[in-house]
Write an enzyme that holds these catalytic residues in place. Structure first.
Site, short mmCIF file in Angstrom:
data_model
loop_
_atom_site.label_atom_id
_atom_site.label_comp_id
_atom_site.label_asym_id
_atom_site.label_seq_id
_atom_site.Cartn_x
_atom_site.Cartn_y
_atom_site.Cartn_z
N VAL A 16 0.83 -1.20 0.00
CA VAL A 16 0.00 0.00 0.00
C VAL A 16 0.87 1.25 0.00
O VAL A 16 1.78 1.39 0.81
CB VAL A 16 -0.93 0.02 1.24
CG1 VAL A 16 -1.76 1.29 1.27
CG2 VAL A 16 -1.83 -1.20 1.25
N CYS A 17 0.56 2.15 -0.92
CA CYS A 17 1.19 3.47 -0.93
C CYS A 17 0.12 4.49 -1.28
O CYS A 17 -1.06 4.15 -1.39
CB CYS A 17 2.39 3.53 -1.85
SG CYS A 17 2.02 3.49 -3.60
N SER A 18 0.51 5.73 -1.50
CA SER A 18 -0.49 6.76 -1.73
C SER A 18 -1.23 6.60 -3.05
O SER A 18 -2.43 6.80 -3.12
CB SER A 18 0.12 8.16 -1.63
OG SER A 18 1.16 8.30 -2.55
N GLY A 52 -0.22 3.82 -5.37
CA GLY A 52 0.05 2.50 -5.92
C GLY A 52 1.16 2.50 -6.95
O GLY A 52 1.45 1.47 -7.55
#
Length: 100
Positions: A6-8, A10
Site C-alpha cells: 500500500v502506498c499513496s 500505488g
C-alpha cells in the site's frame, strides 16, 4: 500467499511487485503480490495474508490497521532501507516473518 503493498497512489510500490515476485519465484513460492493505493485497500483486503505499508504513507498506519484487522490480515510498515533500495527479497522476507 496474497500480499498487498500500500502506498499513496500505488505507483512507487509497483516496481517492488516485480522484484518481490522474482524473489518468490527463486524460493519456488506462489505469491499474489499487488500494489494498491490506500484508497483501494477496502476493495482488496479480503483474502489477503499480509499488508505492507509504504514508508511514505506510514502516517496512515493506524487507519490501515483498523481496516485490515477485522479480516485477520497481518500488517506492518515496510522496512525503509529495503524499500529505498528496492530490495524485493528483503520485503518478501518481512512479509513471511509476519505470517509466522
Amino acid at each position: 500467499m496474497k500480499l498487498l503493498l500500500v502506498c499513496s497512489a500505488g505507483m512507487s510500490t509497483s516496481i517492488l511487485v516485480t522484484k518481490m515476485q522474482q524473489a518468490a519465484a527463486e524460493k519456488e513460492m506462489t505469491a499474489d503480490i499487488q500494489a494498491i493505493a490506500e484508497s483501494e485497500l477496502q476493495q482488496h483486503v479480503e483474502g489477503a495474508d499480509v499488508v505492507l505499508i509504504g514508508p511514505q504513507v506510514r502516517y496512515l498506519e493506524k487507519n490501515i490497521r483498523q481496516t485490515v484487522e477485522p479480516f485477520g490480515v497481518k500488517c506492518d510498515v515496510m522496512d525503509q532501507s529495503a524499500f529505498g533500495m528496492m530490495r524485493g527479497d528483503q520485503l518478501l522476507e518481512q512479509a513471511l516473518q509476519l505470517m509466522k
